[in-house]
Motif scaffolding. Structure first.
Motif, mmCIF file in Angstrom:
data_model
loop_
_atom_site.group_PDB
_atom_site.id
_atom_site.type_symbol
_atom_site.label_atom_id
_atom_site.label_comp_id
_atom_site.label_asym_id
_atom_site.label_seq_id
_atom_site.Cartn_x
_atom_site.Cartn_y
_atom_site.Cartn_z
ATOM 1 N N MET A 1 13.539 -0.607 6.271
ATOM 2 C CA MET A 1 14.905 0.426 6.193
ATOM 3 C C MET A 1 15.322 -0.185 7.531
ATOM 4 S SD MET A 1 14.768 2.621 3.558
ATOM 5 C CE MET A 1 15.264 3.526 4.315
ATOM 6 N N GLY A 2 15.517 -0.691 8.719
ATOM 7 C CA GLY A 2 15.895 -1.504 9.823
ATOM 8 C C GLY A 2 15.324 -0.575 10.574
ATOM 9 N N VAL A 3 14.081 -0.802 10.312
ATOM 10 C CA VAL A 3 14.157 0.982 11.596
ATOM 11 C C VAL A 3 12.654 -0.147 12.391
ATOM 12 C CG1 VAL A 3 11.836 2.705 12.317
ATOM 13 C CG2 VAL A 3 13.815 2.418 10.038
ATOM 14 N N ALA A 4 12.659 0.099 13.615
ATOM 15 C CA ALA A 4 12.106 -0.532 14.045
ATOM 16 C C ALA A 4 10.219 -1.170 14.162
ATOM 17 C CB ALA A 4 12.058 -0.707 15.673
ATOM 18 N N THR A 5 9.012 -1.607 14.081
ATOM 19 C CA THR A 5 7.672 -1.215 14.391
ATOM 20 C C THR A 5 7.156 -1.571 15.961
ATOM 21 O OG1 THR A 5 7.141 -2.923 12.293
ATOM 22 C CG2 THR A 5 5.838 -2.012 13.480
ATOM 23 N N HIS A 6 6.589 -0.187 16.217
ATOM 24 C CA HIS A 6 6.414 -0.212 17.133
ATOM 25 C C HIS A 6 4.555 -0.808 18.129
ATOM 26 C CE1 HIS A 6 8.247 4.001 17.548
ATOM 27 N NE2 HIS A 6 6.926 4.247 16.603
ATOM 28 N N MET B 1 -0.891 6.120 12.735
ATOM 29 C CA MET B 1 -0.119 5.154 12.117
ATOM 30 C C MET B 1 1.334 5.666 11.570
ATOM 31 S SD MET B 1 -1.318 2.424 10.795
ATOM 32 C CE MET B 1 -1.414 1.778 8.862
ATOM 33 N N PHE B 2 1.493 6.363 11.463
ATOM 34 C CA PHE B 2 2.917 6.769 10.724
ATOM 35 C C PHE B 2 4.071 7.477 11.302
ATOM 36 C CE2 PHE B 2 -0.174 6.492 7.098
ATOM 37 C CZ PHE B 2 0.049 5.007 6.586
ATOM 38 N N ASP B 3 5.187 7.196 11.219
ATOM 39 C CA ASP B 3 6.072 8.113 11.858
ATOM 40 C C ASP B 3 7.309 9.147 11.201
ATOM 41 O OD1 ASP B 3 5.179 6.568 14.096
ATOM 42 O OD2 ASP B 3 7.108 5.637 14.262
ATOM 43 N N THR C 1 -0.994 -0.905 6.594
ATOM 44 C CA THR C 1 -0.806 -1.871 8.307
ATOM 45 C C THR C 1 0.532 -2.579 7.762
ATOM 46 O OG1 THR C 1 -2.623 -1.881 9.223
ATOM 47 C CG2 THR C 1 0.153 -2.865 10.352
ATOM 48 N N ARG C 2 0.229 -3.281 6.494
ATOM 49 C CA ARG C 2 1.121 -4.083 6.041
ATOM 50 C C ARG C 2 2.232 -3.839 5.235
ATOM 51 N NH1 ARG C 2 -2.109 -6.816 3.896
ATOM 52 N NH2 ARG C 2 -2.186 -6.465 1.848
ATOM 53 N N GLU C 3 2.184 -2.766 3.828
ATOM 54 C CA GLU C 3 3.456 -2.013 3.538
ATOM 55 C C GLU C 3 3.861 -1.252 4.645
ATOM 56 O OE1 GLU C 3 3.520 -3.127 0.968
ATOM 57 O OE2 GLU C 3 2.079 -3.624 0.094
ATOM 58 N N ARG C 4 2.940 -0.081 5.369
ATOM 59 C CA ARG C 4 4.462 0.476 6.694
ATOM 60 C C ARG C 4 5.555 -0.543 6.793
ATOM 61 N NH1 ARG C 4 1.270 1.538 11.717
ATOM 62 N NH2 ARG C 4 2.124 -0.426 12.083
ATOM 63 N N ASP C 5 4.656 -2.043 7.356
ATOM 64 C CA ASP C 5 5.918 -2.520 8.211
ATOM 65 C C ASP C 5 6.629 -2.469 7.275
ATOM 66 O OD1 ASP C 5 4.690 -2.212 10.065
ATOM 67 O OD2 ASP C 5 3.328 -4.056 10.874
ATOM 68 N N ALA C 6 5.957 -3.664 5.864
ATOM 69 C CA ALA C 6 7.250 -3.709 5.341
ATOM 70 C C ALA C 6 8.406 -2.833 4.972
ATOM 71 C CB ALA C 6 6.779 -3.972 4.045
ATOM 72 N N TYR C 7 7.838 -1.433 4.704
ATOM 73 C CA TYR C 7 8.541 -0.727 4.585
ATOM 74 C C TYR C 7 10.004 -0.436 5.542
ATOM 75 C CZ TYR C 7 10.830 4.306 4.024
ATOM 76 O OH TYR C 7 11.439 5.056 3.546
ATOM 77 N N ARG C 8 9.173 -0.421 7.188
ATOM 78 C CA ARG C 8 10.278 0.121 8.056
ATOM 79 C C ARG C 8 11.407 -1.268 7.864
ATOM 80 N NH1 ARG C 8 5.654 1.429 12.657
ATOM 81 N NH2 ARG C 8 4.861 3.539 12.214
ATOM 82 N N LEU D 1 -8.223 -2.668 4.304
ATOM 83 C CA LEU D 1 -7.302 -1.771 3.289
ATOM 84 C C LEU D 1 -6.494 -1.468 5.005
ATOM 85 C CD1 LEU D 1 -9.871 0.496 1.470
ATOM 86 C CD2 LEU D 1 -8.424 -1.119 0.815
ATOM 87 N N LEU D 2 -7.054 -0.869 5.780
ATOM 88 C CA LEU D 2 -6.416 -1.254 6.818
ATOM 89 C C LEU D 2 -5.306 -1.718 7.267
ATOM 90 C CD1 LEU D 2 -5.851 0.956 9.285
ATOM 91 C CD2 LEU D 2 -7.012 0.024 10.975
#
Length: 356
Positions: free
Chosen positions: A351-356, A126-128, A341-348, A336-337
């Protein structure tokens, strides 16, 4: 020898005391100074945890306990039962509910026994990175704390166990290799066991306290764990291969029952929360560094790190995504899941990080 007659022996003393009322008053005053009132004896918080005695986590907990005693002037003390002496994490949750212990330092497995929402952090891959984990934790903390309090618990701080990898008795370089193993799965949640089985894996449900016997007897021959745990508990000696595909961070939390928390004064609760915040920051700093150091140390003692090729890693991620789909709405509330996921993708994205 004849036992002394205490009543007879005390008569001269009592006569002398009646003869000197000022002396009697002085003795009463001294007794009051020496023997504090019952309410001044303070609150003892019994805390259970699986972390091994002498490990970095145990040292941090002991330091926190010393801090609690100091900042509350002894009104609150922490008594730690480490190494699983209070049982596995489901046992700890049960013992908190019936009042045998008041607090526990739990992993996600134990926290999810209280509320399924914490399973959002047990989804494989889920997290990198730690920064994206901390970002999501910060965003989700209010709702998770609220859900805990509705169940009768208070979250004092987050705990960090390191990054999880597969350790095995034989090299695991692909999904096919992993599916051949008898893999540890935490006992108590049959949904997780069935989810692994549906993807062709061979999970074996055991208590965490039975991992070493399970490895010794061949009941299991692989387990997902952190390098720091594998080194601290010597599991790597039975599983000398580590696949370098990280499954994600092992997080946890320090929780206390609301009943015990409410017995502590408001001022002392505020001081304890500050102490817990320092503990959380210390774990965030020390555990990742010690995880890396643990890999190097274990390599000097025979550990082999198995490199997962890009094509195989893509296959691992595909299974992880499928696993997340099975967990959503079953093992973890869908909202909650989705939020995690939404907050993780917003962070990526930020930060300019691609979402898998």
């Amino acid at each position: 020898m004849t036992a002394p007659n205490l009543r007879s022996a005390s008569i001269p003393f009592l006569r002398a005391l009646r003869a000197s009322r000022p002396a009697a008053a002085l003795l009463v005053a001294l007794a009051a100074l020496v023997a504090p009132p019952a309410h001044a004896q303070g609150t003892v918080v019994k805390l259970a945890t699986l972390v091994p005695d002498g490990s970095v986590w145990h040292k941090v907990l002991r330091d926190m306990g010393d801090d609690w005693t100091h900042i509350t002037s002894g009104r609150v003390t922490l008594r730690i039962y480490a190494g699983g002496v209070a049982g596995d994490e489901p046992d700890m949750v049960r013992k908190m509910r019936i009042g045998q212990i008041q607090a526990a330092a739990l992993t996600v497995a134990g926290l999810s026994d209280i509320d399924d929402g914490f399973n959002a952090f047990s989804v494989p891959m889920m997290f990198d990175t730690y920064p994206e984990l901390f970002y999501v934790l910060d965003k989700m903390q209010p709702i998770l704390k609220q859900r805990l309090e509705q169940k009768g618990f208070v979250l004092l701080n987050w705990g960090h166990g390191g990054w999880v990898y597969f350790f095995s008795k034989q090299p695991v370089a692909s999904l096919a290799d992993l599916k051949k193993t008898k893999m540890f799965s935490w006992a108590g949640d049959d949904r997780m066991v069935q989810a692994w089985k549906s993807d062709g894996f061979q999970p074996v449900a055991l208590a965490a306290t039975d991992i070493l016997p399970g490895l010794n007897t061949g009941m299991i021959d692989a387990l997902p764990t952190t390098p720091l745990a594998a080194a601290s508990l010597q599991w790597f000696r039975q599983t000398p291969y580590m696949a370098d595909a990280g499954l994600g961070p092992l997080i946890g939390g320090l929780v206390i029952t609301k009943q015990a928390w409410n017995r502590i004064s408001e001022a002392d609760r505020a001081a304890i929360l500050k102490s817990c915040a320092k503990t959380e920051a210390r774990l965030m700093k020390e555990v990742p560094a010690q995880d890396s150091a643990s890999v190097k140390e274990m390599q000097t003692r025979g550990l082999k790190v198995v490199t997962i090729k890009p094509a195989d890693l893509a296959a691992w991620r595909k299974v992880a995504d499928d696993f997340a789909g099975k967990m959503r709405g079953n093992m973890v509330p869908a909202e909650l899941l989705d939020m995690a996921t939404r907050e993780r993708d917003a962070y990526r994205k930020r930060m300019g990080v691609a979402t898998h």
